[in-house]
Design an enzyme around this catalytic site. Structure first.
Site: not given
Length: 1107
Positions: A105, A107, A219, A356, A499
């Site tokens: 994941h 970000d 998420d 993550d 997000h």
């Protein structure tokens, strides 16, 4: 009874005469009073809001909320669940099929900026992926964030690119969802959600030649039902979600409802159904994905092997798999798989394996893939275990499930439930509701929407200008380089939908990085709009010359830095005329008050033909009591063509009647305040008043408290009774002990307390022929409530702006509450992503913070007589904590972190302007629309039956649905798509002949919205536009049961029919190809017929050639 001082907009008779004569100058009558929205104009289009005879869903989220006790009992090893048991022989007849899905994941900004994450981690993850996936064809990996993937792609060799294409082609690597980011689903607007999806999908199609099949959202902090609609219309067949309230997860797990067909509340024929998998446990990390016991699952996260940087909090480390221990380890893991499998209806199991920024080093690839492969080899070699385990992608899992239940992807599996509704608000444990981020960093939430409106405007104007230039053979002189700036703006807006971006939940330095990107693109978009407008208004297109160093038009405002409010451009007027070009980004003609700052009070405004236009002169205020010297505001009433450009002239004029002056009354709590007087605009200074102040136009009368300057009541024209609509400011603190509010969480210290400023406010009342307003200055908030005195939409609602500054506060959240007589009881309505309305119910069994919801564009309360809608120009958190109330959180300043990984509070508050419209509507008595339900409800109420809710969702067929009225939709558009005023640059002494530009040859139906007209990129060079564009249309669903006299619409509705061929004046539509939402799939064949049909609520994309 308290006396009211009547301050009407047309205070004196001479005023009225002047205004009336000025109205006669308008080019034609604005509205037809005989036209009623509730009457004969829209009868067949009104049937939709009544709900068809659709099947009601098995799971309706409003009903689920009412049903659950939310008691948070201790579930043992699965703390938020229950003990799972199974019979050892359950899989004898049908073995368990396990798909372990490795993922990372990433970000695009959170603790680090997008670029820092890319250089530190993401590029290494993707480089290792290319290397390690080739070592064993059984390995699988999924990726979702195209923003990162495209940056990496730009930096790798042709050989590496070929390997990636091969890995995708042979099914080892899957691109899931395929959006630019994994967007927030609470604060994001549907324009931006779709735009980032198109940006990602177009990139994938051009560079890898792949179309995503499955959605992956692990998420986002709660899930909106808009997302399944967008994915379905993009031709995806399955989707996965994770962050859902723990009590709902437990309930769905206990009833085997974690997989369902997700259907829109308004869908009557299941055409919006998409298969959805909900993850059952606390998190998407490895300890919470193999099964119910995190202590055991953590032992199978081989990045945590002893000697590494991270370990297992449960104190039992993983062990490398060897021939000696494989039997025991595999049995332990299989037990978790079997328990997890008991929560689902099929014998196919999904087990994500990641977290993550995982897999950033080759060693981790080896640790995970080699150890798991040993476990799989052992399990698969033991027929008595009845299990088949392997690495898989998300679509491998969905395909195996569809095959097992005997259906093709996209169909409803037999025996699986249908669900409608959404998954807000989210709590991950105890009473920790993630409802704070609906408001966190409102400055950037507002900037997001300003950028979005400019992007849409720039896309449409660029497309039209380019089409006209190409048709005239002048595309050689047109700045095609603007397309690269447009593309960059799409990507920056897309990035901000992430997000941790629009949510306001990133580190301060990351928020600044986003802000710089947003501002950079905003400035570029203003220049794209200027270049397009310049070309389109030229009478003689041959004289067009693009000079980037000396633009033909100036921008309407400037922002000195990413965290400052806009500063409006002051136009210097002279004896020779100054020309203004005004852009209307709406697809409907509008009669609006256009505002310009000028350097002289001696000014008159003319149309391009030289006809005088109604204008009002006001002072420009720099503070509560000081005007800005030599700056004045001119407000002009102008008719603006749909999606078009109107040319106006400003002249210096010393004639007395050039503009109508406004007058100002200033109520000071202490008369010793210094005061600048400026003669052209009279200012009367008075002591603070006790009598009410009332403003009135032909539609409304609004009264305010003389002491506070805040709104008290609204009365609609022709009605006896005033509707109480009183506003007040409130303050929430945070808890004294244990967990406190932060960027994500709202954990208040009880109910809100009244905002108690140290001083009484200065109240300023401005009156004039085109608008009047009441401004009140408090220590932390300055509010302006304006009433326009113009016919049609602009004058039917109150314009509200709150300038908030709480930088001197500690652990404070400032709220604005409206209290009314509307008997809404426990029901209110909020929008989801500006796309649809979701009924809400105040749940007394839940804590106060659980009852807040996202409000991207509107919220309303209603009863049998009235509806009060609060429209907003920026996403904020909203609730109705009592009957007749609506309250919105304006800003929050929090000193501490809330333990969700950010490691910071919210201390970087800015001076922020929140903008709203308040619309009070009356239910019509003549309407067929809700008459049956209202009659029934009134009968029950009269008979004293309990539980008949006056504000209740219009539940048709057991489906709670509600829609805004047409007036409400258009009011929202007025608020969110302001007219842009561009002065012709000062140095253009004798500008060439300019002509207003009217792009549409027919009026679009009232319920049609042109969401975008987006030039597609050229095949060879992505920095240039192709000959094709995407036309994205949305037909809005609306409620006809609200009275609508004198709306001033020039449009009607057409049962969803639209002739595209004759829509654009002076341009031909070469071809019209209906496609899936993101243009990946053609729907049917391109036809010569340009007549289209859209059902209410539907969004449709067409690939078109304009020229």
């Amino acid at each position: 009874m308290k006396l009211k001082k009547q301050v009407t907009v047309c205070g004196a008779a001479i005023f009225c005469v002047a205004v009336f004569s000025l109205y006669l100058m308008l080019d034609r009558v604005q509205h037809d009073p005989a036209r009623h929205q509730s009457g004969g104009n829209f009868p067949r289009d009104c049937q939709f809001a009544l709900g068809g005879k659709g099947q009601s869903p098995d799971l309706q989220m409003l009903a689920v909320y009412s049903l659950l006790p939310f008691d948070n009992q201790d579930g043992g090893v699965w703390k938020q669940g229950f003990d799972i048991t199974y019979e050892p022989n359950e899989w004898d007849a049908e073995p368990l099929q396990v798909f372990v899905v490795p993922h990372s994941h990433n970000d695009p900004g959170w603790i680090k900026t997008f670029d820092k994450y890319y250089y530190d981690q993401t590029q290494h993850i993707l480089n290792s992926m290319v290397l390690k996936m080739q070592e064993d064809p059984r390995r699988r990996f999924i990726w979702s964030e195209i923003s990162f993937f495209s940056k990496w792609w730009d930096n790798i060799s042709a050989q590496k690119r070929a390997v990636v294409r091969r890995l995708v082609g042979n099914g080892q690597l899957e691109m899931v969802t395929g959006g630019w980011v994994m967007p927030d689903e609470a604060n994001s607007h549907y324009f931006a959600m779709i735009d980032q999806l198109i940006e990602g999908h177009q990139w994938l199609e051009k560079n890898i030649g792949v179309t995503p099949r499955s959605g992956w959202a692990v998420d986002p902090f709660g899930h909106s039902s808009t997302m399944p609609y967008l994915l379905k219309r993009s031709n995806l067949t399955g989707m996965l979600i994770q962050r859902v309230h723990y009590a709902i997860k437990k309930h769905f797990a206990a009833t085997q409802n974690l997989e369902f067909m997700w259907r829109q509340t308004w869908d009557t024929d299941s055409s919006t159904d998409i298969f959805c998998h909900m993850m059952p446990f606390y998190s998407y990390d490895v300890p919470h994905t193999c099964g119910p016991d995190p202590k055991i699952c953590c032992q199978f996260d081989f990045k945590r092997l002893p000697g590494g940087r991270i370990n297992c909090p449960w104190k039992v480390p993983p062990r490398a798999i060897t021939d000696a221990n494989v039997a025991e380890r595999a049995q332990l893991l299989l037990d978790q798989y079997r328990k997890k499998s008991r929560l689902y209806r099929s014998k196919v199991l999904l087990v994500p394996l990641g977290d993550d920024f995982r897999y950033d080093k080759p060693q981790e690839w080896d640790a995970q893939f080699l150890n798991y492969q040993r476990i799989f080899d052992f399990l698969n070699s033991q027929p008595n275990l009845h299990v088949q385990a392997q690495f898989g992608t998300l679509s491998d899992y969905f395909d195996a499930l569809y095959k097992k239940v005997g259906i093709v992807p996209g169909m409803k599996p037999p025996g699986f439930p249908v669900l409608s509704g959404d998954f807000f608000s989210y709590a991950d444990r105890e009473d920790h509701y993630w409802t704070g981020y609906y408001t966190s960093r409102p400055f950037y939430k507002s900037l997001d929407r300003v950028l979005e409106a400019h992007l849409r405007g720039a896309e449409i104007l660029f497309s039209l200008a380019l089409a006209h230039a190409r048709r005239a053979g002048a595309d050689g002189t047109y700045p095609l380089s603007d397309y690269a700036l447009l593309s960059n703006a799409r990507r920056n807006l897309g990035l901000f939908q992430h997000h941790d971006a629009i949510t306001g939940t990133a580190k301060e330095a990351v928020a600044i990085d986003y802000g710089v990107r947003l501002l950079h693109s905003l400035m570029n978009l203003k220049h794209i709009i200027i270049n397009a407008a310049h070309y389109l208004v030229l009478g003689d297109k041959d004289t067009y010359h693009h000079d980037p160093a000396a633009p033909f038009l100036s921008t309407d405002d400037t922002r000195p830095s990413q965290d400052s409010l806009p500063e409006r451009t002051v136009v210097k007027v002279d004896i020779s005329p100054r020309f203004l070009v005004v852009f209307n980004p709406l697809e409907q003609e509008r009669l609006s008050v256009v505002q310009v700052l000028v350097n002289s009070p001696h000014v008159r405004v003319l149309s391009e033909e030289g006809q005088p236009l109604p204008a009002q002169l006001s002072a420009h205020w720099g503070s509560d009591t000081d005007t800005v010297p030599d700056v004045y505001q001119v407000s002009v009433l102008a008719r603006l063509p749909a999606l078009g450009l109107r040319v106006l002239q400003l002249h210096k004029s010393f004639e007395g009647h050039a503009t109508l002056q406004s007058s100002v009354r200033l109520y000071l709590p202490g008369l010793n305040l210094p005061m600048r007087r400026q003669e052209p605009v009279p200012v009367h200074v008075l002591p603070a008043g006790t009598e009410d102040i009332c403003l009135e136009n032909q539609h409304l009368r609004a009264c305010f408290s003389g002491r506070s300057g805040l709104l008290q009541s609204i009365r609609r024209a022709g009605e006896e009774r005033e509707q109480r609509v009183s506003s007040e400011f409130l303050v929430y603190g945070t808890r004294a002990s244990k967990d406190k509010s932060g960027a994500y969480l709202f954990l208040p210290d009880g109910e809100a307390k009244p905002y108690a400023p140290s001083d009484l406010p200065v109240v300023r009342v401005t009156e004039g022929p085109l608008f009047s307003e009441v401004t009140s200055y408090y220590q932390h908030v300055q509010t302006v409530v304006r009433l326009y005195n113009v016919p049609g939409v602009e004058g039917l609602s109150l314009d509200v702006s709150c300038l908030v500054d709480i930088r001197d506060q500690i652990n404070t959240e400032l709220a604005l509450r409206f209290s009314t007589d509307i008997e809404s009881e426990d029901t209110f309505f909020t929008d989801l992503n500006g796309f649809q309305i979701q009924p809400r119910r105040y749940q007394r069994k839940l804590p106060l913070q659980a009852n807040f919801y996202p409000m991207p564009t509107m919220a309303y309360i209603q009863d049998m007589q009235s509806r009060l809608t609060l429209h907003t120009a920026q996403a904020l958190g909203v609730s109705s904590l009592g009957s007749g109330q609506l309250e919105v959180i304006l800003d929050r300043r929090l000193i501490q972190d809330d333990n969700r990984g950010l490691g910071q509070g919210l201390k970087d508050n800015k001076q922020t302007r929140n903008r709203f419209r308040i619309l009070l509507e009356r239910r019509t008595t003549t309407s067929q629309s809700c008459s049956f339900f209202s009659t029934l409800a009134s009968m029950f109420k009269a008979l004293g039956f309990p539980g008949t809710r006056t504000g209740s969702p219009e539940a048709q067929d057991g489906r709670p649905i509600s829609f805004p009225s047409l007036l409400s939709h258009i009011t929202s558009m007025y608020l969110n798509a302001e007219a842009l005023v561009m002065p012709v640059a000062q140095d253009k002494l004798a500008p060439p002949a300019l002509r207003s530009f009217t792009p549409l040859s027919t009026t679009l139906p009232c319920d049609f919205h042109i969401l975008n007209l987006r030039m597609l990129q050229a095949e060879q060079d992505e920095s240039l536009p192709s000959a094709e564009a995407a036309l994205i249309l949305h037909r809005k669903g609306f409620d006809c049961s609200l009275e609508a006299k004198n709306l001033g619409f020039n449009c009607t509705t057409s049962q969803g029919k639209l002739a595209l061929g004759s829509l654009f004046q002076g341009l031909e539509l070469g071809s019209v190809q209906p496609t899936s939402l993101t243009l990946m799939y053609p729907l049917g064949t391109a036809s010569n017929s340009t007549n289209i049909h859209l059902d209410p609520m539907e969004i449709a994309t067409f690939r078109i050639r304009l020229g």
